[in-house]
Design a protein around this motif. Structure first.
Motif, PDB file in Angstrom:
ATOM      1  N   GLY A 125     -13.108  20.402  14.548  1.00 56.85           N
ATOM      2  CA  GLY A 125     -13.030  21.513  15.480  1.00 56.85           C
ATOM      3  C   GLY A 125     -14.173  22.473  15.222  1.00 56.85           C
ATOM      4  O   GLY A 125     -15.151  22.154  14.565  1.00 56.85           O
ATOM      5  N   GLY A 126     -14.061  23.658  15.735  1.00 60.74           N
ATOM      6  CA  GLY A 126     -15.075  24.669  15.480  1.00 60.74           C
ATOM      7  C   GLY A 126     -16.405  24.346  16.126  1.00 60.74           C
ATOM      8  O   GLY A 126     -16.475  23.736  17.186  1.00 60.74           O
ATOM      9  N   THR A 127     -17.479  24.769  15.458  1.00 66.38           N
ATOM     10  CA  THR A 127     -18.802  24.627  16.060  1.00 66.38           C
ATOM     11  C   THR A 127     -19.241  23.175  16.165  1.00 66.38           C
ATOM     12  O   THR A 127     -20.055  22.852  17.024  1.00 66.38           O
ATOM     13  CB  THR A 127     -19.850  25.434  15.278  1.00 66.38           C
ATOM     14  N   ASP A 128     -18.716  22.281  15.297  1.00 67.94           N
ATOM     15  CA  ASP A 128     -19.087  20.869  15.445  1.00 67.94           C
ATOM     16  C   ASP A 128     -18.507  20.279  16.724  1.00 67.94           C
ATOM     17  O   ASP A 128     -19.143  19.477  17.393  1.00 67.94           O
ATOM     18  CB  ASP A 128     -18.695  20.042  14.216  1.00 67.94           C
ATOM     19  N   LEU A 129     -17.319  20.705  17.094  1.00 71.93           N
ATOM     20  CA  LEU A 129     -16.730  20.270  18.359  1.00 71.93           C
ATOM     21  C   LEU A 129     -17.528  20.860  19.527  1.00 71.93           C
ATOM     22  O   LEU A 129     -17.798  20.175  20.515  1.00 71.93           O
ATOM     23  CB  LEU A 129     -15.264  20.706  18.431  1.00 71.93           C
ATOM     24  N   LEU A 130     -17.921  22.104  19.394  1.00 67.84           N
ATOM     25  CA  LEU A 130     -18.746  22.747  20.412  1.00 67.84           C
ATOM     26  C   LEU A 130     -20.084  22.018  20.545  1.00 67.84           C
ATOM     27  O   LEU A 130     -20.551  21.765  21.662  1.00 67.84           O
ATOM     28  CB  LEU A 130     -18.968  24.215  20.033  1.00 67.84           C
ATOM     29  N   ALA A 131     -20.689  21.634  19.420  1.00 63.29           N
ATOM     30  CA  ALA A 131     -21.952  20.889  19.443  1.00 63.29           C
ATOM     31  C   ALA A 131     -21.767  19.541  20.134  1.00 63.29           C
ATOM     32  O   ALA A 131     -22.656  19.083  20.864  1.00 63.29           O
ATOM     33  CB  ALA A 131     -22.475  20.697  18.025  1.00 63.29           C
TER      34      ALA A 131
ATOM     35  N   MET B 258     -16.716  11.622  11.258  1.00 59.76           N
ATOM     36  CA  MET B 258     -15.722  11.967  12.276  1.00 59.76           C
ATOM     37  C   MET B 258     -16.351  12.033  13.665  1.00 59.76           C
ATOM     38  O   MET B 258     -15.785  11.513  14.628  1.00 59.76           O
ATOM     39  CB  MET B 258     -15.056  13.291  11.928  1.00 59.76           C
ATOM     40  N   LEU B 259     -17.517  12.677  13.777  1.00 61.46           N
ATOM     41  CA  LEU B 259     -18.165  12.786  15.081  1.00 61.46           C
ATOM     42  C   LEU B 259     -18.555  11.413  15.627  1.00 61.46           C
ATOM     43  O   LEU B 259     -18.464  11.170  16.830  1.00 61.46           O
ATOM     44  CB  LEU B 259     -19.404  13.680  14.985  1.00 61.46           C
ATOM     45  N   HIS B 260     -18.972  10.538  14.739  1.00 61.60           N
ATOM     46  CA  HIS B 260     -19.352   9.181  15.164  1.00 61.60           C
ATOM     47  C   HIS B 260     -18.169   8.446  15.802  1.00 61.60           C
ATOM     48  O   HIS B 260     -18.348   7.609  16.678  1.00 61.60           O
ATOM     49  CB  HIS B 260     -19.893   8.395  13.965  1.00 61.60           C
TER      50      HIS B 260
ATOM     51  N   ILE C  11     -26.788  23.836   4.446  1.00 64.15           N
ATOM     52  CA  ILE C  11     -26.786  23.455   5.858  1.00 64.15           C
ATOM     53  C   ILE C  11     -27.874  22.434   6.163  1.00 64.15           C
ATOM     54  O   ILE C  11     -27.700  21.591   7.037  1.00 64.15           O
ATOM     55  CB  ILE C  11     -26.835  24.661   6.815  1.00 64.15           C
ATOM     56  N   ALA C  12     -28.998  22.501   5.446  1.00 62.90           N
ATOM     57  CA  ALA C  12     -30.061  21.513   5.677  1.00 62.90           C
ATOM     58  C   ALA C  12     -29.600  20.113   5.260  1.00 62.90           C
ATOM     59  O   ALA C  12     -29.757  19.144   6.014  1.00 62.90           O
ATOM     60  CB  ALA C  12     -31.329  21.905   4.930  1.00 62.90           C
ATOM     61  N   SER C  13     -29.005  19.998   4.067  1.00 62.92           N
ATOM     62  CA  SER C  13     -28.547  18.678   3.622  1.00 62.92           C
ATOM     63  C   SER C  13     -27.374  18.195   4.473  1.00 62.92           C
ATOM     64  O   SER C  13     -27.253  17.002   4.768  1.00 62.92           O
ATOM     65  CB  SER C  13     -28.181  18.688   2.139  1.00 62.92           C
ATOM     66  N   GLY C  14     -26.521  19.118   4.900  1.00 60.54           N
ATOM     67  CA  GLY C  14     -25.415  18.756   5.792  1.00 60.54           C
ATOM     68  C   GLY C  14     -25.910  18.268   7.142  1.00 60.54           C
ATOM     69  O   GLY C  14     -25.381  17.306   7.700  1.00 60.54           O
ATOM     70  N   ALA C  15     -26.953  18.918   7.663  1.00 63.13           N
ATOM     71  CA  ALA C  15     -27.511  18.499   8.957  1.00 63.13           C
ATOM     72  C   ALA C  15     -28.128  17.114   8.854  1.00 63.13           C
ATOM     73  O   ALA C  15     -27.991  16.295   9.779  1.00 63.13           O
ATOM     74  CB  ALA C  15     -28.551  19.514   9.433  1.00 63.13           C
ATOM     75  N   VAL C  16     -28.793  16.818   7.737  1.00 57.68           N
ATOM     76  CA  VAL C  16     -29.377  15.489   7.548  1.00 57.68           C
ATOM     77  C   VAL C  16     -28.270  14.433   7.540  1.00 57.68           C
ATOM     78  O   VAL C  16     -28.364  13.414   8.232  1.00 57.68           O
ATOM     79  CB  VAL C  16     -30.205  15.430   6.240  1.00 57.68           C
ATOM     80  N   ALA C  17     -27.216  14.668   6.764  1.00 61.29           N
ATOM     81  CA  ALA C  17     -26.123  13.698   6.680  1.00 61.29           C
ATOM     82  C   ALA C  17     -25.436  13.515   8.029  1.00 61.29           C
ATOM     83  O   ALA C  17     -25.173  12.383   8.455  1.00 61.29           O
ATOM     84  CB  ALA C  17     -25.100  14.136   5.629  1.00 61.29           C
ATOM     85  N   THR C  18     -25.168  14.615   8.730  1.00 58.18           N
ATOM     86  CA  THR C  18     -24.528  14.529  10.049  1.00 58.18           C
ATOM     87  C   THR C  18     -25.431  13.803  11.035  1.00 58.18           C
ATOM     88  O   THR C  18     -24.976  12.947  11.798  1.00 58.18           O
ATOM     89  CB  THR C  18     -24.185  15.937  10.587  1.00 58.18           C
ATOM     90  N   GLY C  19     -26.717  14.138  11.008  1.00 55.81           N
ATOM     91  CA  GLY C  19     -27.662  13.496  11.906  1.00 55.81           C
ATOM     92  C   GLY C  19     -27.760  11.997  11.681  1.00 55.81           C
ATOM     93  O   GLY C  19     -27.803  11.218  12.632  1.00 55.81           O
TER      94      GLY C  19
ATOM     95  N   ILE D  81     -10.919   9.779   9.838  1.00 57.55           N
ATOM     96  CA  ILE D  81     -10.624  11.214   9.823  1.00 57.55           C
ATOM     97  C   ILE D  81     -10.167  11.640   8.427  1.00 57.55           C
ATOM     98  O   ILE D  81     -10.606  12.674   7.912  1.00 57.55           O
ATOM     99  CB  ILE D  81      -9.566  11.571  10.890  1.00 57.55           C
ATOM    100  N   LEU D  82      -9.329  10.847   7.796  1.00 62.51           N
ATOM    101  CA  LEU D  82      -8.863  11.155   6.444  1.00 62.51           C
ATOM    102  C   LEU D  82     -10.023  11.136   5.446  1.00 62.51           C
ATOM    103  O   LEU D  82     -10.160  12.046   4.629  1.00 62.51           O
ATOM    104  CB  LEU D  82      -7.768  10.173   6.022  1.00 62.51           C
ATOM    105  N   LEU D  83     -10.874  10.119   5.511  1.00 61.42           N
ATOM    106  CA  LEU D  83     -12.027  10.023   4.617  1.00 61.42           C
ATOM    107  C   LEU D  83     -12.983  11.191   4.840  1.00 61.42           C
ATOM    108  O   LEU D  83     -13.431  11.835   3.882  1.00 61.42           O
ATOM    109  CB  LEU D  83     -12.764   8.690   4.834  1.00 61.42           C
ATOM    110  N   GLY D  84     -13.290  11.476   6.106  1.00 64.31           N
ATOM    111  CA  GLY D  84     -14.168  12.606   6.417  1.00 64.31           C
ATOM    112  C   GLY D  84     -13.598  13.923   5.925  1.00 64.31           C
ATOM    113  O   GLY D  84     -14.314  14.760   5.358  1.00 64.31           O
TER     114      GLY D  84
END
Length: 193
Positions: free
Chosen positions: A131-137, A123-125, A179-187, A10-13
């Protein structure tokens, strides 16, 4: 996973999100999606601190998390507070970073989005988020068979679209790169085995 390891993630993220926001997006007034994107719009228009805006805008989603899954709520609350605090702590170092590193707006948008997506994906992994929309996702993926990165990309695109009414065409395009590069990294971080 041991709790200290999860807190280290969580700290690193959060640090990656803070660096991506302050060093790459804010200097060019580029938007991200989700709650951070809304907080950036508020910051650009009214000068309100990004970290404070993130906390306030995340309250409705945290209410849902409290009702649905208390473990995710606690980890995400820690992620939210940590990332919001680090965004504020890192902000004064923006000048020094920009003094030594000179990038254009497109490069900054791509790198910033990737760093933020990487932080969020880590963090999601490990069952946490900011929080926010990532938590909603994260909750939506339980009912819809899509990767978290895809869901976040769609919600981010909607926020960037709404922000497009307030920003220039160039900034809008740069935000799409973010958002495209962020989505790739998150995915990549949240791929299921």
């Amino acid at each position: 996973m041991r709790s200290w390891s999860k807190y280290a993630i969580i700290l690193l993220g959060s640090l990656l999100i803070a660096a991506g926001t302050n060093f790459f997006l804010v200097p060019y007034k580029v938007l991200d999606g989700g709650i951070i994107g809304i907080a950036l719009i508020i910051n650009y228009l009214y000068g309100i601190n990004i970290g404070i805006a993130i906390v306030v805008c995340s309250l409705p989603v945290f209410l849902l998390a409290w009702l649905k899954n208390r473990d995710v709520f606690l980890n995400s609350l820690i992620g939210l507070l940590c990332s919001s605090l680090l965004i504020e702590i890192v902000a004064p170092f923006q000048y020094y970073f920009l003094y030594y590193i000179e990038l254009g707006p497109i490069s900054s948008a791509i790198i910033g989005g990737f760093l933020m997506g990487l932080g969020l994906g880590l963090m999601l992994h490990f069952e946490a988020s900011t929080g926010g929309t990532d938590l909603l996702a994260h909750f939506i993926t339980r009912y819809v068979p899509l990767n978290v990165g895809v869901i976040i990309f769609v919600t981010d695109a909607m926020i960037i679209g709404a922000g497009g009414l307030l920003i220039s065409k160039e900034t809008f395009v740069h935000s799409l790169f973010t958002i495209a590069s962020g989505a790739v990294a998150t995915g990549l971080c949240t791929l299921q085995d």
